[in-house]
Write an enzyme that holds these catalytic residues in place. Sequence first.
Site, PDB file in Angstrom:
ATOM      1  CB  ALA A  56      23.202  10.963  44.256  1.00 44.34           C
ATOM      2  CD  GLU A  57      28.886   5.991  44.962  1.00 45.82           C
ATOM      3  OE1 GLU A  57      29.530   4.975  45.277  1.00 45.82           O
ATOM      4  OE2 GLU A  57      29.215   6.739  44.037  1.00 45.82           O
ATOM      5  CB  THR A  58      26.030   9.482  50.749  1.00 45.97           C
ATOM      6  OG1 THR A  58      27.366   9.877  50.405  1.00 45.97           O
ATOM      7  CG2 THR A  58      25.935   9.249  52.239  1.00 45.97           C
TER       8      THR A  58
END
Length: 133
Positions: A56-58
């Site tokens: 998700a953060e990527t």
Amino acid sequence: MKSKIEQLNETGTIVDALGIQMVEASPDKMVMTMPVNGNTRQPFGLLHGGASVVLAETIASYGAWLNVDQKKEAVVGLEINANHVRSKQDGMVTGIGVPLFRGRKTMVWEIKIVDEAEKLICISRCTVAVIPQ
């Protein structure tokens, strides 16, 4: 010459270690896949929530990066939350991210992680800070 997606897929980072691959990249939508295997499972054989958060953060970080002047600005994760709503033991998950807010100093992205049948596995929201390069 390599495409932007090919360049971003060759990072030599945790992205590679977890087998994350970019499928679609634009300022308005990011799509990445990640296998559910020994590198992404927790000890009880299920997709590790931390691996979902990395995916998700990527997605949010790459998406935000496509929205800034890359010669003058960089982006970094500021806050992330995730609700793990369904387990997954093997196969592939796909993360689809869209920006909810694009400001000069912060951006907020929503990321849905789904399985092959498009069943929701995880829903995440990530705030990204825009900083001077």
